[in-house]
Design an enzyme around this catalytic site. Structure first.
Site, PDB file in Angstrom:
ATOM      1  N   CYS A 111       0.728  -1.315   0.211  1.00  0.00           N
ATOM      2  CA  CYS A 111       0.051   0.079   0.130  1.00  0.00           C
ATOM      3  C   CYS A 111       0.893   1.214   0.071  1.00  0.00           C
ATOM      4  CB  CYS A 111      -0.859   0.029   1.047  1.00  0.00           C
ATOM      5  SG  CYS A 111      -2.145  -1.395   1.254  1.00  0.00           S
ATOM      6  N   HIS A 252      -4.047   6.565   2.068  1.00  0.00           N
ATOM      7  CA  HIS A 252      -4.180   5.554   1.765  1.00  0.00           C
ATOM      8  C   HIS A 252      -5.681   5.019   2.050  1.00  0.00           C
ATOM      9  CE1 HIS A 252      -4.004   1.161   0.602  1.00  0.00           C
ATOM     10  NE2 HIS A 252      -4.005   0.902   1.708  1.00  0.00           N
ATOM     11  N   ASN A 282     -10.000  -0.997  -1.232  1.00  0.00           N
ATOM     12  CA  ASN A 282      -8.355  -0.949  -1.093  1.00  0.00           C
ATOM     13  C   ASN A 282      -7.858  -1.548  -2.352  1.00  0.00           C
ATOM     14  OD1 ASN A 282      -5.877  -0.974  -0.481  1.00  0.00           O
ATOM     15  ND2 ASN A 282      -6.191  -1.908   1.515  1.00  0.00           N
TER      16      ASN A 282
HETATM   17  N1  ACO Z   1     -18.682  -9.921   7.667  1.00  0.00           N
HETATM   18  C1  ACO Z   1     -18.995  -9.883   8.640  1.00  0.00           C
HETATM   19  N2  ACO Z   1     -18.292 -10.213   9.896  1.00  0.00           N
HETATM   20  C2  ACO Z   1     -17.146 -10.172   9.708  1.00  0.00           C
HETATM   21  C3  ACO Z   1     -16.371  -9.705   8.504  1.00  0.00           C
HETATM   22  C4  ACO Z   1     -17.180  -9.790   7.119  1.00  0.00           C
HETATM   23  N3  ACO Z   1     -16.757  -9.528   6.038  1.00  0.00           N
HETATM   24  N4  ACO Z   1     -15.014  -9.798   8.541  1.00  0.00           N
HETATM   25  C5  ACO Z   1     -14.581 -10.326   9.785  1.00  0.00           C
HETATM   26  N5  ACO Z   1     -15.951 -10.436  10.423  1.00  0.00           N
HETATM   27  C6  ACO Z   1     -16.117 -10.776  11.764  1.00  0.00           C
HETATM   28  C7  ACO Z   1     -15.114 -11.326  12.468  1.00  0.00           C
HETATM   29  O1  ACO Z   1     -15.054 -12.838  12.301  1.00  0.00           O
HETATM   30  C8  ACO Z   1     -15.093 -11.083  13.844  1.00  0.00           C
HETATM   31  O2  ACO Z   1     -16.220 -11.777  14.560  1.00  0.00           O
HETATM   32  P1  ACO Z   1     -16.401 -12.207  16.123  1.00  0.00           P
HETATM   33  O3  ACO Z   1     -16.116 -10.920  16.766  1.00  0.00           O
HETATM   34  O4  ACO Z   1     -17.332 -13.349  16.468  1.00  0.00           O
HETATM   35  O5  ACO Z   1     -14.768 -12.952  16.280  1.00  0.00           O
HETATM   36  C9  ACO Z   1     -15.756  -9.712  14.100  1.00  0.00           C
HETATM   37  O6  ACO Z   1     -16.315  -9.213  12.668  1.00  0.00           O
HETATM   38  C10 ACO Z   1     -14.616  -8.439  14.127  1.00  0.00           C
HETATM   39  O7  ACO Z   1     -13.704  -8.815  13.442  1.00  0.00           O
HETATM   40  P2  ACO Z   1     -12.371  -8.021  13.459  1.00  0.00           P
HETATM   41  O8  ACO Z   1     -11.288  -8.527  12.733  1.00  0.00           O
HETATM   42  O9  ACO Z   1     -12.135  -7.642  14.806  1.00  0.00           O
HETATM   43  O10 ACO Z   1     -12.991  -6.495  12.838  1.00  0.00           O
HETATM   44  P3  ACO Z   1     -12.051  -5.189  12.731  1.00  0.00           P
HETATM   45  O11 ACO Z   1     -13.349  -4.110  13.255  1.00  0.00           O
HETATM   46  O12 ACO Z   1     -10.830  -5.053  13.283  1.00  0.00           O
HETATM   47  O13 ACO Z   1     -12.253  -4.759  11.056  1.00  0.00           O
HETATM   48  C11 ACO Z   1     -10.774  -4.942   9.317  1.00  0.00           C
HETATM   49  C12 ACO Z   1     -11.784  -5.746  10.388  1.00  0.00           C
HETATM   50  C13 ACO Z   1     -11.859  -4.070   8.590  1.00  0.00           C
HETATM   51  C14 ACO Z   1      -9.988  -5.921   8.477  1.00  0.00           C
HETATM   52  C15 ACO Z   1      -9.750  -4.051  10.262  1.00  0.00           C
HETATM   53  O14 ACO Z   1      -9.112  -4.659  11.080  1.00  0.00           O
HETATM   54  C16 ACO Z   1      -8.690  -3.085   9.191  1.00  0.00           C
HETATM   55  O15 ACO Z   1      -9.232  -2.463   8.520  1.00  0.00           O
HETATM   56  N6  ACO Z   1      -7.391  -3.685   9.595  1.00  0.00           N
HETATM   57  C17 ACO Z   1      -6.339  -2.907   8.721  1.00  0.00           C
HETATM   58  C18 ACO Z   1      -6.306  -3.138   7.289  1.00  0.00           C
HETATM   59  C19 ACO Z   1      -5.209  -2.394   6.477  1.00  0.00           C
HETATM   60  O16 ACO Z   1      -4.977  -1.168   6.816  1.00  0.00           O
HETATM   61  N7  ACO Z   1      -4.391  -3.016   5.734  1.00  0.00           N
HETATM   62  C20 ACO Z   1      -3.117  -2.658   5.459  1.00  0.00           C
HETATM   63  C21 ACO Z   1      -3.008  -2.450   4.016  1.00  0.00           C
HETATM   64  S1  ACO Z   1      -3.487  -4.046   2.933  1.00  0.00           S
HETATM   65  C22 ACO Z   1      -2.037  -4.323   2.274  1.00  0.00           C
HETATM   66  O17 ACO Z   1      -1.016  -3.669   2.390  1.00  0.00           O
HETATM   67  C23 ACO Z   1      -2.140  -5.339   1.119  1.00  0.00           C
END
Ligand code: ACO
Length: 336
Positions: A111, A252, A282
């Site tokens: 990214c 980003h 993204n």
């Molecule tokens: N739909 C429904 N529920 C979901 C989904 C989905 N698509 N995905 C995960 N959940 C669930 C999980 O299983 C979890 O359930 P549980 O509480 O029963 O265990 C719950 O939702 C919460 O999951 P979290 O992973 O804690 O959710 P979070 O609020 O952290 O959001 C996300 C997840 C969107 C991925 C976030 O953590 C994020 O944006 N992380 C950073 C991403 C990023 O910046 N990446 C870097 C760039 S990518 C690259 O370089 C290639």
């Protein structure tokens, strides 16, 4: 000599996939995706590689500048989804463009690919080593997404943008400052398990679904919020700029909550933050040039504006660039 952006264009594949498309296939909802990420829809390519996504943007950028592919000295392709592991996608794009006088290379910083390669390109130009660099930055994330995995598949999209980097006619305009960081300890939280030299492709790696994005979302989220906010604030502070001086934050687009936290740390109001994650998701190396190109096409950035570009991604890699925009308003025929 100072380097600057003298042309910009972007391109995304035509086919749109909204959140409902996922909700019909896997255990997710439009509401979850919108509220946790800010994403409503994204574009996926149905054929071709990343160079096919970037080619129209490269051609449009050269046309905008009024030069031909033969005038390009160097091509950098920033991507983590190259057409092939080798040769470089820069070579493939060079051939498709007909830029036979250009050398070039790929740069893999996920990214942060656009930021890393913008600084690399600007240093090549500023040193006088080349007259220009065509920097093409984007990803075909659909090629490495596990569409059965709700935690990752809903987050990404395909797309990218191209900029031409040349010497600035005005020393007070162009790429003014940068902070680039890397922490390889982040590898464990965000990577693709197989396909490289460490774990070459095999029946086992395919069966185990190891050729896709692996991400521990929460760990990356925490690091991203801190990393991106820190460098964005630091670059403002060390250049003695206040929130009033900054025309736009171009962050980003991984998660709206990360973007909001960065803007808050900088003291910027929402009106000064470019957001298009709702329409593209993204696109990894594509997000920042797509944002910049859209702002340019909408005539929302003016010559002399201070822009802060900020990213965080796999590696970890992250950073901020302070840019003073040097292009005149887009001609009316390019306004979208
Ligand atoms: N739909 C429904 N529920 C979901 C989904 C989905 N698509 N995905 C995960 N959940 C669930 C999980 O299983 C979890 O359930 P549980 O509480 O029963 O265990 C719950 O939702 C919460 O999951 P979290 O992973 O804690 O959710 P979070 O609020 O952290 O959001 C996300 C997840 C969107 C991925 C976030 O953590 C994020 O944006 N992380 C950073 C991403 C990023 O910046 N990446 C870097 C760039 S990518 C690259 O370089 C290639």
């Amino acid at each position: 000599m100072r380097a600057t952006i003298t042309a910009i264009a972007h391109s995304v594949p035509p086919t749109v996939y909204d959140n409902h498309w996922f909700a019909e296939r896997i255990d997710t909802t439009d509401e979850w995706i919108r509220t946790r990420t800010g994403i409503i829809e994204r574009h996926f390519a149905t054929e071709g590689g990343v160079t096919d996504i970037l080619l129209p943007a490269a051609e449009a950028a050269l046309k905008q500048r009024g030069i031909t592919p033969l005038d390009v000295d160097c091509i950098i392709v920033a991507t983590v989804t190259p057409d092939r592991i080798f040769p470089a996608s820069a070579a493939i794009l060079q051939h498709k463009l007909g830029a036979t006088n250009a050398w070039g290379f790929d740069l893999a910083a996920a990214c942060s690919g656009f930021l890393y390669s913008l600084i690399t390109a600007s240093k090549l130009v500023e040193s006088g080593a080349v007259r220009n660099v065509l920097l093409c930055s984007g990803d075909k994330m659909s090629a490495i997404l596990d569409f059965d995995d709700r935690a990752t598949s809903v987050l990404f999209g395909d797309g990218g943008g191209c900029v031409l980097i040349e010497p600035s006619a005005d020393d007070n305009l162009g790429i003014m400052d940068f902070i680039l960081r890397m922490d390889g300890a982040g590898e464990v939280h965000l990577h693709q398990k197989a396909g490289g030299s460490l774990r070459p492709p095999s029946l086992e790696t395919v069966t185990n679904r190891e050729h896709y994005v692996y991400q521990e979302g929460q760990a990356v989220f925490k690091a991203a919020v801190k990393g991106m906010a820190d460098v964005s604030y630091e670059i403002m502070e060390r250049n003695h700029l206040t929130a009033d001086d900054v025309a736009w934050l171009i962050p980003h687009q991984a998660n709206l909550r990360i973007i909001d936290a960065t803007a808050e740390r900088m003291g910027l109001s929402k009106e000064k933050v470019m957001v298009n994650i709702d329409r593209y998701g993204n696109t990894t190396a594509g997000t920042i040039p797509i944002c910049l190109s859209e702002l340019y096409q909408q005539r929302k950035i003016k010559k002399g504006d201070y822009l802060v570009l900020s990213s965080f991604g796999a590696g970890y890699t992250w950073g901020s660039i302070l840019l003073r925009w040097s292009m005149e308003d887009a001609p009316m025929e390019e306004v979208s």
